[in-house]
Design a protein around this motif. Structure first.
Motif, short mmCIF file in Angstrom:
data_model
loop_
_atom_site.label_atom_id
_atom_site.label_comp_id
_atom_site.label_asym_id
_atom_site.label_seq_id
_atom_site.Cartn_x
_atom_site.Cartn_y
_atom_site.Cartn_z
N LEU A 168 33.24 36.84 47.45
CA LEU A 168 33.37 38.15 46.85
C LEU A 168 33.66 38.39 45.28
O LEU A 168 33.01 38.25 44.55
CB LEU A 168 34.42 38.96 47.56
CG LEU A 168 34.51 39.54 48.83
CD1 LEU A 168 35.70 39.32 49.67
CD2 LEU A 168 33.45 40.25 49.03
N TRP A 169 34.51 36.84 44.64
CA TRP A 169 34.72 36.72 43.62
C TRP A 169 33.48 35.82 42.62
O TRP A 169 33.85 36.41 41.84
CB TRP A 169 35.57 35.25 43.88
CG TRP A 169 35.89 34.50 42.15
CD1 TRP A 169 36.86 34.98 41.19
CD2 TRP A 169 35.25 33.29 41.73
NE1 TRP A 169 36.90 34.18 40.90
CE2 TRP A 169 35.90 33.22 40.32
CE3 TRP A 169 34.14 32.14 42.07
CZ2 TRP A 169 35.94 32.21 38.94
CZ3 TRP A 169 34.14 31.93 40.75
CH2 TRP A 169 35.20 31.49 39.46
N LEU A 170 31.92 35.17 43.08
CA LEU A 170 31.36 34.94 42.03
C LEU A 170 30.33 36.21 41.97
O LEU A 170 30.47 36.53 41.66
CB LEU A 170 30.64 34.16 43.52
CG LEU A 170 30.34 33.31 43.55
CD1 LEU A 170 29.65 32.06 44.71
CD2 LEU A 170 30.93 31.88 42.37
N ALA A 171 30.82 37.13 42.90
CA ALA A 171 30.15 39.17 42.90
C ALA A 171 31.30 39.91 41.59
O ALA A 171 29.55 39.85 40.93
CB ALA A 171 29.46 40.00 43.61
N GLN A 172 32.28 39.60 41.68
CA GLN A 172 32.82 39.83 40.34
C GLN A 172 32.13 39.17 39.05
O GLN A 172 32.18 40.24 37.62
CB GLN A 172 34.43 39.82 40.84
CG GLN A 172 34.77 40.99 41.86
CD GLN A 172 36.27 40.72 42.51
OE1 GLN A 172 37.10 39.33 42.03
NE2 GLN A 172 36.72 40.83 43.40
N GLN A 173 32.91 37.86 39.58
CA GLN A 173 31.97 37.20 37.88
C GLN A 173 30.86 37.74 37.59
O GLN A 173 30.65 37.86 36.33
CB GLN A 173 31.71 35.73 38.02
CG GLN A 173 33.66 35.06 38.02
CD GLN A 173 34.93 34.55 36.89
OE1 GLN A 173 33.94 34.65 36.15
NE2 GLN A 173 35.52 35.56 36.90
N TYR A 174 29.90 37.65 38.42
CA TYR A 174 28.64 38.00 37.83
C TYR A 174 28.26 39.72 37.22
O TYR A 174 27.79 39.62 36.41
CB TYR A 174 27.78 37.54 39.25
CG TYR A 174 25.82 38.01 38.71
CD1 TYR A 174 25.60 37.22 37.64
CD2 TYR A 174 25.49 39.60 39.42
CE1 TYR A 174 24.18 37.30 37.73
CE2 TYR A 174 24.32 39.31 38.76
CZ TYR A 174 23.81 38.12 37.94
OH TYR A 174 21.69 39.00 37.63
N ALA A 175 29.38 40.23 37.94
CA ALA A 175 29.02 41.54 37.46
C ALA A 175 30.28 41.30 35.91
O ALA A 175 29.22 42.82 35.22
CB ALA A 175 29.53 42.68 37.81
N GLN A 176 31.01 40.75 35.47
CA GLN A 176 30.71 40.56 34.09
C GLN A 176 30.72 39.88 33.27
O GLN A 176 30.81 39.66 31.67
CB GLN A 176 33.17 39.88 34.35
CG GLN A 176 33.41 41.03 34.94
CD GLN A 176 35.05 40.16 35.71
OE1 GLN A 176 35.18 39.01 34.49
NE2 GLN A 176 35.50 40.39 36.15
N GLY A 177 29.08 38.78 33.69
CA GLY A 177 28.18 38.86 32.91
C GLY A 177 28.03 36.96 33.02
O GLY A 177 27.33 36.42 32.14
N ALA A 178 28.75 36.60 34.02
CA ALA A 178 28.68 35.32 34.34
C ALA A 178 27.33 34.88 34.75
O ALA A 178 26.53 35.50 35.16
CB ALA A 178 29.76 34.15 35.20
N THR A 179 26.96 33.51 34.01
CA THR A 179 25.58 32.62 34.48
C THR A 179 26.40 31.74 35.49
O THR A 179 27.62 31.21 35.83
CB THR A 179 24.96 32.00 33.44
OG1 THR A 179 24.55 32.89 32.49
CG2 THR A 179 24.25 31.02 34.07
N LEU A 180 25.70 31.61 36.62
CA LEU A 180 25.85 31.57 38.28
C LEU A 180 24.69 29.71 38.27
O LEU A 180 23.44 30.55 38.46
CB LEU A 180 25.62 32.62 39.07
CG LEU A 180 27.08 33.33 38.92
CD1 LEU A 180 27.11 33.95 40.55
CD2 LEU A 180 28.23 33.14 38.21
N CYS A 181 25.22 28.83 38.53
CA CYS A 181 23.73 27.64 39.10
C CYS A 181 24.52 26.95 40.65
O CYS A 181 26.09 26.80 40.52
CB CYS A 181 24.60 26.63 38.27
SG CYS A 181 22.63 25.41 38.27
#
Length: 329
Positions: free
Chosen positions: A97-110
């Protein structure tokens, strides 16, 4: 200031965390040395509850904070997991859930290895390319059928979502991120500290522009690594297949299946890419550049360069030098 967050989990492989942590930290240290101690990023280790934990292998760490208390991140790294990744996802539902929120705010995920399960559980990989550890291909595909699982590549990336299929591939991704967060010279310096190669690998350089040319045929990977170092040597495809003890027909077939191009074209691309860098950065003559990348025939080199780049070596040098040295008001 950039925010880089590394997630800590009790099930995590320590190496998948420490490689990312140490390489990004090294890049930041080099940046500070070159820029009078100027801080450019905040590197944070965070867990779901912020409490000390023990990683796989017994290494104990104390996260800086809990995930919910971190600032919006520019880059988030999810480590590889030991054991059943689906069980780890169930034990830590707040992470997806936290990753989805961060991604929506513009984060790059690896993600490293099976860390991709957290991205898939969040629905972020649906309709996107992804990979995971080879042992979990079948399980991953069954659980997340909407994900375009690529079983041939060690690294995938699409729309700020990066996945690696092994801990070793993390190194190449970190070099790519070191260049994104700082610049190519810092990434090269980090590579010299963390790898045995004189140059950054093909994977890390390709990430900056296109989908990385990586795959799971370990024999062909060894061939590609050898060519990256020995591209200037005179060698035939037959000699190359003999060097790596692979039947010539099988060698050509496997190389094409793994990389999408023939061994000859692969070597040409390496040589021409190196030639472009020399044209951009050095004052060597065209003949000297041709020789240094493995071509004795200057006319052949110039014709091949034009075929692959649309301009002659001299024209390319003129174009890139204007870009490099043009000072805008």
């Amino acid at each position: 200031m950039k925010q880089v967050t590394i997630i800590a989990l009790p099930e995590a492989l320590a190496s998948s965390m420490t490689i990312a942590l140490e390489m990004i930290h090294a890049a930041h240290v080099i940046h500070r040395v070159r820029n009078r101690n100027q801080t450019a990023l905040n590197l944070v280790i965070a867990s779901d509850n912020g409490e000390p934990l023990t990683l796989t292998g017994g290494l104990q760490i104390s996260p800086h904070t809990r995930l919910s208390a971190t600032a919006p991140a520019d880059l988030i790294f999810i480590p590889a997991l030991w054991g059943n990744p689906a069980a780890a996802v169930r034990r830590h539902p707040d992470i997806s859930l936290w990753l989805a929120q961060q991604y929506a705010q513009g984060a790059t995920l690896c993600s490293a290895g099976t860390g991709s399960y957290f991205l898939a559980e969040a629905g972020l990989l649906d309709t996107h390319l992804a990979t995971t550890h080879w042992r979990y291909f079948h399980d991953f595909q069954q659980r997340y059928p909407q994900v375009k699982l690529d079983r041939k590549r060690f690294i995938t990336h699409e729309n700020r979502l990066y996945c690696t299929g092994s801990v070793n591939a993390v190194r190449d991704v970190m070099l790519h991120f070191a260049e994104q967060l700082f610049d190519a010279s810092i990434a090269d310096e980090v590579a010299r500290h963390f790898t045995h190669e004189l140059k950054r690998s093909y994977e890390s350089m390709q990430l900056a522009a296109e989908q990385v040319d990586s795959h799971h045929d370990e024999a062909i990977i060894k061939v590609q690594e050898w060519l990256q170092i020995n591209y200037s040597k005179a060698i035939t495809v037959r000699e190359l297949s003999q060097r790596f003890n692979i039947n010539l027909r099988s060698f050509n077939r496997r190389f094409l299946a793994a990389s999408g191009i023939t061994p000859v074209h692969y070597l040409q691309e390496i040589r021409i890419r190196q030639a472009r860098e020399l044209l951009k950065r050095s004052n060597l003559s065209i003949a000297e550049i041709a020789f240094s990348v493995g071509y004795q025939d200057i006319s052949y080199f110039s014709g091949l360069f034009r075929k692959l780049n649309g301009v002659t070596p001299n024209q390319y040098r003129g174009l890139v030098r204007k870009k490099l040295f043009n000072v805008e008001p």
